[in-house]
Design an enzyme around this catalytic site. Structure first.
Site, PDB file in Angstrom:
ATOM      1  CE  LYS A  53     -24.210   2.653 -66.484  1.00 19.45           C
ATOM      2  NZ  LYS A  53     -24.289   2.771 -67.940  1.00 19.45           N
TER       3      LYS A  53
ATOM      4  CG  HIS B 293     -35.372  11.368 -61.219  1.00 25.59           C
ATOM      5  ND1 HIS B 293     -34.612  10.319 -60.782  1.00 25.59           N
ATOM      6  CD2 HIS B 293     -34.554  12.453 -61.187  1.00 25.59           C
ATOM      7  CE1 HIS B 293     -33.384  10.747 -60.516  1.00 25.59           C
ATOM      8  NE2 HIS B 293     -33.319  12.044 -60.754  1.00 25.59           N
TER       9      HIS B 293
END
Lengths: 285, 200
Positions: B105, B37
């Site tokens: 998650k 990222h």
């Protein structure tokens, strides 16, 4: 079998199959669950565990930080051999794709690719009477480790304060540590001791209570309180948020009430190696 | 409701999904964790682009266990990692790269939900820890980028997925966010539990 091969096998066993007590606790949680989404998640978890065991695959891609708790007799002769074997077998396990390269330089993020670095694999020593040794293999995942907490409570907050601290932390962690979780608590000692006995408490099989009734009672009371949070499986709500609570304690300074909290994910992977004074080894789970 | 989606062909169907829907994805998935990222944002700042088009793929928060067999990579375990760590970057990554499907998650925060709402995208979750099962649906590793720089857990892996799921929609294109709803509920329950503790 030599000690290096044995540790390698123990790592593989821990990573590919969860102990029976953990499987049973998850199975019971599945049977009792009334929340449909959580039930489906528990079903996936059980399917995954069976599939990983059958195919000898890692249960979870986060194969953890390789953590070893050594209970060693004062007269045990192979301390050096064991340390060398742990490091060698961790590197080998990485090379054989049993575990993911999970140890990086904290400043640069650089990954040496073998799970070996400063202080890693982590070995925690506990010396006792005897001439044998027990090695506990506990691969510890990052998602659950991130939910760890240290509370330096005021002694006046007492046991009620401990209960509130634990409930608060488990709610804060929410779905992140992959619930249903196992909570390890270290009460007393200092900041460091409370954390290490909290992690050591995770070595106890699920369902096994502390040998002192007052501690065992607190474990059960906390288990009940924590399941009232209804975090549920993966944060979807429901009856089981926590599979068990294990507490260990140490005497504390009169002015301090440290509470160490270590969270383990549902994938509570463990293996045990027993070594006797002749060097004979045995792997258990 | 349950939906089977082909990506990128079914990208426009995403906007109709609702929180709680269950989806299975067939198509390209790329993995990105913390370092990837950061790298995506750095590349953009330098005016450089990624060696693939992420807007046509699913962004998956995952650091897989992969094994090299000859010239091919094989996925051994590839469950999701904790998504909330990526909240630091996700708003910008979604906007810059046009990401419409994120899988992970644990849930994500308000900023990510807002960015997904703007682009009519979703965040869905896969069962945490079910790494071996997840790997079953990644039948082929299409490519890997930044492996030497980032190491295998943080590298950007491109998987060919068949029926990757069940994935539960946790943030929908209307901005509904299960993580936020459940956290508010838990705060209420915390007060009740504290009352029980005080009375004990």
């Amino acid at each position: 079998m030599n000690i290096e091969e044995t540790i390698l096998e123990a790592i593989r066993t821990a990573e590919t199959s969860i102990p029976y007590d953990v499987f049973e606790h998850i199975r019971v949680a599945y049977e009792n669950e009334t929340n449909e989404v959580s039930k489906s998640q528990l079903n996936s978890i059980l399917d995954n565990v069976k599939y990983a065991k059958e195919k000898k695959l890692p249960i979870c891609q986060d194969t953890g930080t390789q953590t070893f708790f050594l209970d060693v007799g004062y007269d045990f002769p192979y301390k050096k051999e064991i340390v060398n074997a742990i490091t060698a077998s961790v590197a080998k396990a990485t090379n054989l794709y049993y575990i993911r390269p999970n140890a990086v330089d904290p400043f640069t993020g650089k990954n040496p690719g073998n799970n070996v670095g400063r202080f890693i694999p982590y070995i925690n020593w506990f010396l006792r009477e005897g001439n044998d040794a027990t090695i506990y293999v506990l691969p510890k995942g990052g998602g659950s480790e991130n939910a760890s907490a240290l509370g330096m409570l005021k002694p006046g907050e007492g046991i009620k304060g401990i209960k509130k601290f634990v409930v608060d932390q488990v709610i804060k962690a929410g779905a992140n540590p992959c619930p249903p979780i196992i909570v390890g608590l270290g009460i007393g000692g200092g900041s460091d001791l409370s954390m290490i006995i909290a992690k050591r408490a995770l070595l106890r099989p699920l369902g096994q209570r502390h040998e002192e009734k007052r501690v065992a009672d607190l474990e059960l009371e906390l288990l009940d309180l924590l399941n009232k949070t209804e975090v549920g499986t993966m944060g979807w709500g429901g009856r089981t948020s926590v599979l068990d609570v294990h507490i260990e304690y140490a005497y504390r300074h009169p002015a301090s009430l440290p509470v160490g909290l270590v969270v383990q994910c549902w994938a509570d992977r463990r293996a045990i190696i027993k070594v006797d004074s002749s060097g004979k080894v045995e792997v258990k789970q | 409701m349950m939906y089977k989606l082909k990506i990128p062909e079914d990208m426009d169907k995403i906007q109709n999904l609702k929180m709680g829907d269950v989806i299975y994805i067939t198509g390209k998935v790329f993995t990105a964790r913390d370092e990837a990222h950061q790298l995506m944002l750095e590349l953009h700042e330098k005016g450089e682009s990624l060696p693939f088009d992420p807007s046509k793929m699913v962004l998956y928060h995952c650091g897989p266990v992969v094994k090299k067999e000859g010239d091919e990579w094989k996925v051994l375990a590839a469950g999701p990692t904790t998504s909330s760590r990526m909240d630091l970057f996700e708003k910008d990554v979604i906007k810059i790269y046009g990401i419409r499907i994120i899988v992970g998650k644990g849930g994500m925060g308000d900023n990510t939900a807002e960015a997904l709402k703007n682009i009519k995208g979703i965040y869905a979750t896969y069962t945490g820890g079910a790494g071996a099962l997840a790997a079953k649906s990644f039948h082929k590793v299409e490519n890997v980028y930044f492996l030497d720089e980032l190491g295998s857990p943080e590298a950007m892996w491109i998987f060919d997925a068949i029926d990757f799921g069940p994935l539960i929609v946790s943030i929908d294109p209307q901005g509904n966010n299960w993580n936020k709803i459940s956290r508010d509920e838990m705060e209420k329950r915390k007060k009740e539990i504290f009352k029980i503790i005080d009375q004990s």
